[in-house]
Design a protein around this motif. Structure first.
Motif, PDB file in Angstrom:
ATOM      1  N   UNK A 161       3.813 -73.225 138.924  1.00 21.35           N
ATOM      2  CA  UNK A 161       2.713 -74.952 138.837  1.00 21.35           C
ATOM      3  C   UNK A 161       3.171 -75.269 137.440  1.00 21.35           C
ATOM      4  N   UNK A 162       3.338 -74.496 136.509  1.00 17.06           N
ATOM      5  CA  UNK A 162       3.368 -75.086 135.142  1.00 17.06           C
ATOM      6  C   UNK A 162       4.661 -74.441 134.626  1.00 17.06           C
ATOM      7  N   UNK A 163       5.506 -75.299 133.907  1.00 16.91           N
ATOM      8  CA  UNK A 163       6.703 -74.862 133.300  1.00 16.91           C
ATOM      9  C   UNK A 163       6.714 -74.381 131.843  1.00 16.91           C
ATOM     10  N   UNK A 164       7.266 -73.159 131.469  1.00 15.82           N
ATOM     11  CA  UNK A 164       7.019 -72.768 130.066  1.00 15.82           C
ATOM     12  C   UNK A 164       8.186 -73.490 129.372  1.00 15.82           C
ATOM     13  N   UNK A 165       7.956 -73.643 127.997  1.00 14.45           N
ATOM     14  CA  UNK A 165       8.722 -74.468 126.859  1.00 14.45           C
ATOM     15  C   UNK A 165      10.288 -73.834 127.163  1.00 14.45           C
ATOM     16  N   UNK A 166      11.375 -74.521 127.120  1.00 17.37           N
ATOM     17  CA  UNK A 166      12.492 -73.953 126.696  1.00 17.37           C
ATOM     18  C   UNK A 166      12.735 -72.943 125.455  1.00 17.37           C
ATOM     19  N   UNK A 167      13.511 -71.916 125.965  1.00 19.72           N
ATOM     20  CA  UNK A 167      13.694 -70.716 124.769  1.00 19.72           C
ATOM     21  C   UNK A 167      13.769 -71.280 123.289  1.00 19.72           C
ATOM     22  N   UNK A 168      14.426 -72.461 123.130  1.00 19.43           N
ATOM     23  CA  UNK A 168      14.664 -73.011 121.815  1.00 19.43           C
ATOM     24  C   UNK A 168      13.397 -73.404 121.250  1.00 19.43           C
ATOM     25  N   UNK A 169      12.686 -73.944 122.002  1.00 20.34           N
ATOM     26  CA  UNK A 169      11.268 -74.608 121.496  1.00 20.34           C
ATOM     27  C   UNK A 169      10.435 -73.388 121.181  1.00 20.34           C
ATOM     28  N   UNK A 170      10.295 -72.516 122.232  1.00 19.82           N
ATOM     29  CA  UNK A 170       9.648 -70.941 121.821  1.00 19.82           C
ATOM     30  C   UNK A 170      10.006 -70.531 120.608  1.00 19.82           C
ATOM     31  N   UNK A 171      11.369 -70.436 120.215  1.00 22.19           N
ATOM     32  CA  UNK A 171      11.892 -69.795 119.006  1.00 22.19           C
ATOM     33  C   UNK A 171      11.234 -70.491 117.918  1.00 22.19           C
ATOM     34  N   UNK A 187       8.784 -72.360 117.503  1.00 21.81           N
ATOM     35  CA  UNK A 187       7.325 -72.284 117.421  1.00 21.81           C
ATOM     36  C   UNK A 187       6.791 -73.620 117.928  1.00 21.81           C
ATOM     37  N   UNK A 188       7.303 -74.170 118.808  1.00 21.25           N
ATOM     38  CA  UNK A 188       7.003 -75.600 119.415  1.00 21.25           C
ATOM     39  C   UNK A 188       6.614 -75.345 120.545  1.00 21.25           C
ATOM     40  N   UNK A 189       6.027 -74.349 121.186  1.00 22.75           N
ATOM     41  CA  UNK A 189       5.622 -74.238 122.615  1.00 22.75           C
ATOM     42  C   UNK A 189       4.527 -75.277 122.806  1.00 22.75           C
ATOM     43  N   UNK A 190       3.495 -75.112 121.829  1.00 25.65           N
ATOM     44  CA  UNK A 190       2.382 -76.188 121.999  1.00 25.65           C
ATOM     45  C   UNK A 190       2.812 -77.777 122.204  1.00 25.65           C
ATOM     46  N   UNK A 191       4.072 -78.225 121.457  1.00 24.11           N
ATOM     47  CA  UNK A 191       4.280 -79.548 121.585  1.00 24.11           C
ATOM     48  C   UNK A 191       4.900 -79.689 123.015  1.00 24.11           C
ATOM     49  N   UNK A 192       5.501 -78.666 123.712  1.00 23.00           N
ATOM     50  CA  UNK A 192       5.906 -78.735 125.079  1.00 23.00           C
ATOM     51  C   UNK A 192       4.754 -78.951 125.937  1.00 23.00           C
ATOM     52  N   UNK A 193       3.815 -78.093 125.559  1.00 29.24           N
ATOM     53  CA  UNK A 193       2.461 -78.151 126.445  1.00 29.24           C
ATOM     54  C   UNK A 193       1.845 -79.489 126.571  1.00 29.24           C
ATOM     55  N   UNK A 194       2.155 -79.989 125.393  1.00 32.99           N
ATOM     56  CA  UNK A 194       1.183 -81.304 125.298  1.00 32.99           C
ATOM     57  C   UNK A 194       2.229 -82.497 125.979  1.00 32.99           C
ATOM     58  N   UNK A 195       3.345 -82.106 125.934  1.00 33.92           N
ATOM     59  CA  UNK A 195       4.199 -82.999 126.563  1.00 33.92           C
ATOM     60  C   UNK A 195       3.938 -83.106 128.363  1.00 33.92           C
ATOM     61  N   UNK A 196       3.664 -81.841 128.667  1.00 30.58           N
ATOM     62  CA  UNK A 196       3.331 -81.637 130.068  1.00 30.58           C
ATOM     63  C   UNK A 196       1.916 -81.887 130.536  1.00 30.58           C
ATOM     64  N   UNK A 197       0.924 -81.712 129.764  1.00 26.71           N
ATOM     65  CA  UNK A 197      -0.453 -81.823 129.838  1.00 26.71           C
ATOM     66  C   UNK A 197      -0.887 -82.724 128.735  1.00 26.71           C
TER      67      UNK A 197
END
Ligand code: UDP
Length: 240
Positions: free
Chosen positions: A193-203, A205-215
């Motif tokens: 239902x929710x996608x995880x950030x692409x691996x490069x963003x995880x590496x 430390x930008x997972x939070x930015x992807x989450x903000x983009x999704x929600x």
């Protein structure tokens, strides 16, 4: 050894070490509670003493969020690594599948836990999912009874913080499970239902930015997060 980050103490472990510790907890014949804590939870614990106590008493607390790692570094007490809850859960499920341990999925909107169960069983062949329940229940007793009857070893408690940690601490023993883990929105990720950030963003430390983009509606919640870095700097200057 635990490392205090602004009032919440974290186990200073790598992902593999954290899974090893969880496996040891699972082998002990008593209930255990584990938290995957992020900066928002540190901020909540500072205002909610009951939540702070539940985190303090937890058997395992892992740093799930790059902000915790930065804050620990600023405090001069660096943690070994970030341990994302979803990655931790994946490794633990490999162990569970190989050792016949029973997993119960509790939380998220109706239908999500069932979809998560299907996809997790495909990803971890042999994984025994002994039951699911959505997270929008009013009465605790029937849910506790369902987990007990399912003979769960591990429960992923995904009700959002602080409810999930408080629920696990209050009812863990009654469920008969050995390990209850607060895992926030993970069932939504497992169910696709929710996608995880692409691996490069995880590496990076930008997972939070992807989450903000999704929600994008999370902007209000997230805007407060940099505050913990200032708080960490302040605590360091004051020698705390
Ligand atoms: N949730 C629930 N019961 C509730 C409120 C929330 O099961 O009464 C679920 C919600 O559907 C979501 C999860 O709890 O699956 C919380 O997700 P969120 O991403 O907000 O949590 P975080 O990872 O930030 O703690």
């Amino acid at each position: 050894m635990r490392v205090d980050v602004l009032g919440v103490s974290f186990d200073n472990l790598t992902l593999d070490e954290a899974v090893d510790k969880a496996v040891r907890l699972l082998e002990e014949d008593r209930p255990h509670m584990m938290a995957t804590a992020n900066p928002e939870m540190i901020q909540k614990a500072a205002k909610d003493p009951q939540f702070a106590k539940v985190l303090h008493d937890a058997d395992l607390v892992i740093p799930d969020g790059i902000g915790v790692i930065y804050a620990a570094r600023i405090l001069g007490r660096p943690l070994k690594s970030r341990v994302p809850g979803v990655d931790f859960a994946a490794k633990l499920m490999d162990y569970m599948a190989a050792n016949g341990k029973r997993l119960y999925l509790l939380g998220a909107k109706p239908g999500v836990a069932e979809d998560a169960a299907k996809s997790l069983q495909a990803q971890h062949p042999g994984l025994l999912i002994c039951g699911t329940h959505d997270g929008y229940f009013q009465e605790d007793a029937p849910v506790i009874a369902a987990i007990r009857e399912a003979k769960a070893d591990v429960v992923f408690v995904c009700l959002g913080f602080p409810r999930q940690e408080k629920w696990a601490a209050a009812h863990g023993a009654e469920t008969g499970a050995r390990l209850l883990i607060g895992l926030g929105g993970s069932l939504d990720v497992f169910a696709g239902r929710v996608q995880r950030a692409p691996e490069i963003m995880q590496k990076l430390g930008l997972e939070w930015l992807f989450r903000l983009y999704q929600e994008p509606s999370r902007i209000g919640r997230m805007a407060r997060l940099p505050l913990i870095l200032f708080q960490a700097a302040g605590a360091r200057i004051q020698g705390k």
